[in-house]
Design a protein around this motif. Sequence first.
Motif, mmCIF file in Angstrom:
data_model
loop_
_atom_site.group_PDB
_atom_site.id
_atom_site.type_symbol
_atom_site.label_atom_id
_atom_site.label_comp_id
_atom_site.label_asym_id
_atom_site.label_seq_id
_atom_site.Cartn_x
_atom_site.Cartn_y
_atom_site.Cartn_z
ATOM 1 N N PRO A 214 0.949 -1.326 -0.041
ATOM 2 C CA PRO A 214 0.100 -0.198 -0.061
ATOM 3 C C PRO A 214 0.886 1.235 -0.150
ATOM 4 O O PRO A 214 2.056 1.258 0.356
ATOM 5 N N THR A 215 0.418 2.312 -0.469
ATOM 6 C CA THR A 215 1.074 3.601 -0.346
ATOM 7 C C THR A 215 0.386 4.722 0.135
ATOM 8 O O THR A 215 -0.810 4.370 0.490
ATOM 9 N N THR A 216 1.306 5.493 0.749
ATOM 10 C CA THR A 216 0.596 6.671 1.426
ATOM 11 C C THR A 216 0.973 8.196 1.192
ATOM 12 O O THR A 216 2.285 8.025 0.575
ATOM 13 N N GLU A 217 0.554 9.104 1.525
ATOM 14 C CA GLU A 217 1.318 10.409 1.129
ATOM 15 C C GLU A 217 2.146 10.872 2.575
ATOM 16 O O GLU A 217 1.750 10.936 3.686
ATOM 17 N N VAL A 218 3.402 10.781 2.037
ATOM 18 C CA VAL A 218 4.479 10.929 3.143
ATOM 19 C C VAL A 218 5.588 11.730 2.469
ATOM 20 O O VAL A 218 5.697 11.460 1.310
ATOM 21 N N HIS A 219 6.222 12.692 2.992
ATOM 22 C CA HIS A 219 7.409 13.429 2.445
ATOM 23 C C HIS A 219 8.808 12.554 2.248
ATOM 24 O O HIS A 219 9.212 11.997 3.528
ATOM 25 N N CYS A 220 9.315 12.331 1.338
ATOM 26 C CA CYS A 220 10.520 11.484 1.331
ATOM 27 C C CYS A 220 11.668 12.651 1.619
ATOM 28 O O CYS A 220 11.853 13.644 1.099
ATOM 29 N N ASP B 284 6.274 13.206 -2.557
ATOM 30 C CA ASP B 284 5.081 13.007 -1.481
ATOM 31 C C ASP B 284 4.334 11.738 -1.493
ATOM 32 O O ASP B 284 3.335 11.648 -0.874
ATOM 33 N N ARG B 285 5.073 10.723 -2.211
ATOM 34 C CA ARG B 285 4.286 9.321 -1.981
ATOM 35 C C ARG B 285 5.281 8.292 -1.654
ATOM 36 O O ARG B 285 6.341 8.138 -2.129
ATOM 37 N N ALA B 286 4.725 7.138 -0.735
ATOM 38 C CA ALA B 286 5.796 6.034 -0.403
ATOM 39 C C ALA B 286 4.875 4.918 -0.080
ATOM 40 O O ALA B 286 3.978 5.066 0.358
ATOM 41 N N SER B 287 5.379 3.724 -0.442
ATOM 42 C CA SER B 287 4.950 2.486 -0.081
ATOM 43 C C SER B 287 5.349 2.221 1.411
ATOM 44 O O SER B 287 6.219 2.748 1.902
ATOM 45 N N TYR B 288 4.536 1.360 2.356
ATOM 46 C CA TYR B 288 4.845 1.030 3.463
ATOM 47 C C TYR B 288 4.376 -0.125 4.014
ATOM 48 O O TYR B 288 3.476 -0.904 3.188
ATOM 49 N N CYS C 132 10.267 5.062 -0.865
ATOM 50 C CA CYS C 132 9.796 6.154 -1.538
ATOM 51 C C CYS C 132 9.453 5.504 -3.031
ATOM 52 O O CYS C 132 10.235 4.972 -3.612
ATOM 53 N N THR C 133 8.326 5.912 -3.655
ATOM 54 C CA THR C 133 7.804 5.461 -4.926
ATOM 55 C C THR C 133 8.625 6.069 -6.150
ATOM 56 O O THR C 133 8.609 5.447 -7.140
ATOM 57 N N GLU C 134 9.524 7.290 -5.967
ATOM 58 C CA GLU C 134 10.204 7.813 -6.799
ATOM 59 C C GLU C 134 11.693 7.431 -6.794
ATOM 60 O O GLU C 134 12.183 6.918 -7.712
ATOM 61 N N CYS C 135 12.424 7.667 -5.631
ATOM 62 C CA CYS C 135 14.002 7.189 -5.705
ATOM 63 C C CYS C 135 14.032 6.039 -4.921
ATOM 64 O O CYS C 135 15.260 5.724 -4.963
ATOM 65 N N GLU C 136 13.146 5.344 -4.253
ATOM 66 C CA GLU C 136 13.298 4.108 -3.501
ATOM 67 C C GLU C 136 14.071 4.223 -2.295
ATOM 68 O O GLU C 136 14.511 3.283 -1.734
ATOM 69 N N HIS C 137 14.251 5.454 -1.806
ATOM 70 C CA HIS C 137 14.816 5.660 -0.643
ATOM 71 C C HIS C 137 14.022 5.047 0.721
ATOM 72 O O HIS C 137 12.829 5.049 0.568
ATOM 73 N N LYS C 138 14.758 4.517 1.469
ATOM 74 C CA LYS C 138 13.950 3.733 2.540
ATOM 75 C C LYS C 138 14.422 4.433 4.129
ATOM 76 O O LYS C 138 15.275 4.841 4.211
#
Length: 107
Positions: free
Chosen positions: A61-67, A73-77, A95-101
Amino acid sequence: MKFCDDCGSMMKANDDVWVCGSCGAEEERNAAEETGMSVTDGQDETEVVDVSDVDDTQVAPTTEVHCPKCGNDRASYEMKQIRAADESETRFFTCTECEHKWREDDH
């Protein structure tokens, strides 16, 4: 319960042989060896779902959160209980963009 020597999957009894549902290996049944085994009959077959080619971000699932790395502004969790049972779960984000964890704990 009998497990396949080749792949480790659970085998199923089929007349006088054990058959592996994963790799198809067969093994002769031994009545003396089976005396301590539990037998279940009439259970429905379960379908094996192959998710080896699926990226975690496509399933999680994804949520709105700041990387904190790229500002997306979107990340899986996913949530895991890594501390005592009476403490809250820890949230792990990707992060859905850069895959930072990163992780977020409640204090």
